[in-house]
Design an enzyme around this catalytic site. Structure first.
Site, PDB file in Angstrom:
ATOM      1  N   PRO A 161       0.838  -1.207   0.000  1.00 12.05           N
ATOM      2  CA  PRO A 161       0.000   0.000   0.000  1.00 12.05           C
ATOM      3  C   PRO A 161       0.871   1.255   0.000  1.00 12.05           C
ATOM      4  O   PRO A 161       1.457   1.611   1.011  1.00 12.05           O
ATOM      5  CB  PRO A 161      -0.810  -0.129   1.302  1.00 12.05           C
ATOM      6  N   ASP A 163       5.803   2.629   2.184  1.00 10.12           N
ATOM      7  CA  ASP A 163       5.015   1.430   2.449  1.00 10.12           C
ATOM      8  C   ASP A 163       4.199   1.695   3.708  1.00 10.12           C
ATOM      9  O   ASP A 163       4.743   1.735   4.817  1.00 10.12           O
ATOM     10  CB  ASP A 163       5.955   0.229   2.643  1.00 10.12           C
ATOM     11  N   HIS A 164       2.880   1.874   3.536  1.00 10.69           N
ATOM     12  CA  HIS A 164       2.039   2.294   4.650  1.00 10.69           C
ATOM     13  C   HIS A 164       1.885   1.202   5.709  1.00 10.69           C
ATOM     14  O   HIS A 164       1.393   1.459   6.810  1.00 10.69           O
ATOM     15  CB  HIS A 164       0.656   2.719   4.137  1.00 10.69           C
ATOM     16  N   ARG A 165       2.292  -0.031   5.403  1.00  7.18           N
ATOM     17  CA  ARG A 165       2.268  -1.087   6.412  1.00  7.18           C
ATOM     18  C   ARG A 165       3.342  -0.854   7.464  1.00  7.18           C
ATOM     19  O   ARG A 165       3.198  -1.269   8.618  1.00  7.18           O
ATOM     20  CB  ARG A 165       2.488  -2.456   5.761  1.00  7.18           C
ATOM     21  N   ILE A 220       5.327   2.347   7.558  1.00  7.09           N
ATOM     22  CA  ILE A 220       5.591   3.765   7.837  1.00  7.09           C
ATOM     23  C   ILE A 220       4.283   4.532   7.847  1.00  7.09           C
ATOM     24  O   ILE A 220       3.535   4.525   6.863  1.00  7.09           O
ATOM     25  CB  ILE A 220       6.544   4.352   6.776  1.00  7.09           C
TER      26      ILE A 220
END
Length: 440
Positions: free
Chosen positions: A238, A412-414, A416
């Site tokens: 994501p 990477d929203h997982r 950060i």
């Protein structure tokens, strides 16, 4: 006892490769450390060394063969004292079959579709119940209109649709008979049905030539891996994108002063060298972004190793400046020139392009104002650098003209959060706009 020589895994991500060139032939004696072949991996062409001593008895995979799976037996080595002529070829994983020419594959695909369509046509299926139900003919409105136009008597047709319903394909396959009396669709026929011939899967856009003159070019191993990994990245990671505008005037001034001082040493800093240092220092200041998502765990790195995107013939490679935050910019500049030159020659060692904690991609030299880069898994961020250009800019409350570039971080929203990504972008902006922090 014969020794099977297998396709090696020359990098952690390598699943298959191209056996570019054999440097030995049947009957040649080899010793440990001798170069036997050149193998094209997903990133570079690398030399394959012999581990055992003996004589080449068989070569199972010819040079130029693509798609050779890791673990496939590519040659057989007779040990010292063995009769080469009596040694049988070692078995093992069979190499992937060579890809068929595009035109041949296309002809086979069309023939296969025609066969499947023929098998699915009404003429080849068992005859269903008659179309008539009592005095009423069960047919779709479209089938009735076509029958009227062709002069076909619907009562003589057996339908292939649900419950013996006559559909378009039935009428089109029927022979014209005595002209049928004009009919009107029954009042209860309902909305007009859109009927289509059995659907044929549409070929991918890249396989359609539309009659346009073209050439067919096989994908290199590198291009195949780039396509696979970046597709996986966009599908499974994501992405969140954060952009800042950064003034370059102070950095450009400092670069000129440093280059004047470094000229006797033969060192000339580029803006990219300074931005590599800025990104590394930013990651040190915001360690929450110097991480990697690893399923149920998170890897937190204690130094910033920056992968730098370098365009090479046939693809892209990312040589790594290790511990860029702890190196002088002159050292970064020297390393980058060497890494980029060897990357274009395909001479990088695996450890020089595998790993890295974050990436930097600079397209400013192409005049690109701003772009969003795709994260290079398993890394969790990449910085995309646009061109520095003269823009109207507010300085100290007054409108003026400044040299400004746009920098976009992909995260990477997982791993950060947006707030941590924003802190990193602010730290990067501050270091570039006050660049003395880069030489401290």
């Amino acid at each position: 006892m014969p020794i099977a020589i297998k396709m090696p895994a020359l990098s952690p991500t390598m699943e298959e490769g191209t056996l570019s060139k054999w440097l030995v032939k049947v009957g040649d004696k080899v010793s440990s450390g001798d170069i036997m072949a050149e193998i094209e991996t997903d990133k570079a062409t690398m030399e394959f060394e012999a581990v055992d001593e003996g004589t080449i008895a068989h070569i199972q995979v010819e040079e130029g063969t693509e798609g050779v799976k890791v673990g496939t037996v590519i040659a057989t080595l007779a040990e010292e004292g063995e009769d080469v002529g009596s040694v049988e070829a070692a078995g093992g994983t069979s190499p992937a079959p060579a890809a068929k020419p595009v035109e041949e594959a296309r002809k086979e695909e069309v023939a296969g579709e025609a066969k499947r369509t023929e098998e699915a046509s009404p003429a080849s299926v068992p005859t269903p119940a008659p179309a008539a139900s009592g005095d009423r003919i069960v047919a779709s409105p479209l089938a009735k209109r076509i029958a009227q136009q062709k002069g076909v008597d619907l009562s003589s047709i057996k339908g292939s649709g649900p419950n013996g319903r006559i559909v378009k394909a039935d009428v089109e396959g029927a022979q014209s008979g005595a002209a049928a009396a004009p009919q009107q669709a029954p009042a209860d026929a309902g909305p007009v049905e859109r009927e289509m011939a059995p659907s044929v899967p549409v070929k991918p856009a890249e396989a359609q030539d539309f009659g346009i003159p073209h050439e067919v070019e096989k994908l290199s191993t590198m291009r195949k891996v780039i396509a696979r990994r970046l597709t996986e990245s966009k599908q499974s990671v994501p992405h969140i994108y954060l952009t800042v505008d950064v003034r370059l005037d102070a950095l450009l001034k400092l670069r000129g002063e440093l280059n004047a001082a470094l000229e006797p040493q033969g060192v000339k800093l580029s803006v990219n060298d300074m931005l590599i240092k800025a990104l590394a220092k930013s990651l040190e200041q915001v360690p929450a972004c110097n991480v990697q998502f690893a399923g149920d765990t998170m890897l937190k790195f204690n130094r910033a190793d920056i992968s730098v995107a370098v365009s090479i013939p046939g693809g892209l490679i990312t040589p790594i400046v290790k511990d860029a935050g702890g190196k002088a910019m002159s050292k970064i500049s020297t390393e980058m020139k060497d890494l980029a030159a060897r990357a274009k020659d395909g001479k990088l060692a695996p450890e020089e392009f595998q790993g890295g904690t974050a990436s930097l991609s600079n397209m400013g030299m192409f005049g690109i104002k701003q772009f969003e880069a795709v994260i290079n898994p398993p890394q969790a961020m990449i910085m995309a650098i646009g061109a520095g250009e003269q823009r109207p800019y507010v300085v100290d409350g007054a409108l003026s003209v400044a040299t400004v570039m746009s920098a976009t971080g992909s995260f990477d929203h997982r791993a950060i959060d947006g707030a941590d990504g924003a802190q990193l972008m602010q730290a990067f902006k501050q270091l570039v706009e006050a660049p003395l922090g880069l030489v401290a």
